[in-house]
Scaffold this motif. Structure first.
Motif, PDB file in Angstrom:
ATOM      1  N   HIS A 205       0.810  -1.214   0.000  1.00 14.30           N
ATOM      2  CA  HIS A 205       0.000   0.000   0.000  1.00 14.30           C
ATOM      3  C   HIS A 205       0.846   1.267   0.000  1.00 14.30           C
TER       4      HIS A 205
ATOM      5  N   ALA B 280       0.108   2.189  -5.212  1.00 15.06           N
ATOM      6  CA  ALA B 280      -1.009   2.909  -4.608  1.00 15.06           C
ATOM      7  C   ALA B 280      -1.701   3.857  -5.582  1.00 15.06           C
TER       8      ALA B 280
ATOM      9  N   ARG C 130      -5.250  -7.347  -7.023  1.00 11.15           N
ATOM     10  CA  ARG C 130      -5.135  -7.930  -5.689  1.00 11.15           C
ATOM     11  C   ARG C 130      -5.990  -9.189  -5.557  1.00 11.15           C
TER      12      ARG C 130
END
Length: 206
Positions: free
Chosen positions: A72, A78, A89
């Motif tokens: 992250h 990000a 993901r």
């Protein structure tokens, strides 16, 4: 002896191996290899990149070694489009069940980073036209908009090439097996036909 030699050649005897450097060995990771040399004989500049010169840093999208789609705090990850990142993901979690880890070789990039990659490509290729087969401009690059990611290693790109459409993740260019983008109807219709390289992509001509 001549007959014996003929049999050896026909059977592809292991002693008759290609010369070193003639092809990648099976354990090499093509996500970090450069593509085939350009006609000028110089290696092309574009494969997943890990850095640039000057002040370029992680804030520009330079990816630290070992970064994954689950990191992250890495701007290259990000700053990806939220739907693309969610799909990546979900795919990564499922791939992990098969013992496969997705690493990020390149994701979001700043305009400055993309411009440097393009300058480097033009210098190596000798022309903007040849460089365009590997590197987009900062205006047209899906990396700058956060809509593309370069995945490694080979096991990950192979897994995603096989299963990616279920997550709406598709390869876009035949010459870049590491480059994936989101295609919203891929789960129903499959991934679209790939372009030979970015120069054939109409988006790059805007």
């Amino acid at each position: 002896m001549a007959v014996l030699a003929g049999i050896v050649v026909a059977l592809g005897h292991p002693l008759l191996k290609p010369s070193p450097g003639s092809a990648a060995t099976p354990d090499q990771d093509s996500s970090t290899l450069l593509p085939a040399p350009s006609p000028s004989g110089r290696p092309p500049s574009h494969a997943p990149h890990r850095g640039g010169r000057g002040a370029l840093a992680e804030a520009d999208g330079v990816v630290p070694d070992g970064a994954t789609v689950l990191d992250h705090e890495v701007p290259a990850v990000a700053n990806l489009d939220a739907e693309l990142l969610d799909a990546l993901r979900r795919a990564a979690r499922d791939a992990a069940d098969d013992g496969v880890t997705f690493t990020v070789n390149s994701g979001w990039r700043s305009r400055a980073y993309q411009e440097e990659l393009l300058r480097k490509a033009v210098a190596q290729y000798g022309s903007e036209a040849e460089a365009a087969r590997w590197v987009a401009s900062a205006t047209t690059s899906p990396h700058v908009s956060g809509d593309a990611v370069d995945i490694g290693p080979d096991r990950a790109t192979d897994w995603l090439s096989e299963h990616g459409s279920a997550y709406r993740l598709c390869r876009i260019y035949r010459n870049e097996p590491w480059h994936f983008e989101l295609r919203m109807d891929a789960a129903d219709r499959g991934c679209p036909r790939m372009y030979a390289d970015p120069a054939q992509d109409p988006r790059m001509r805007q």
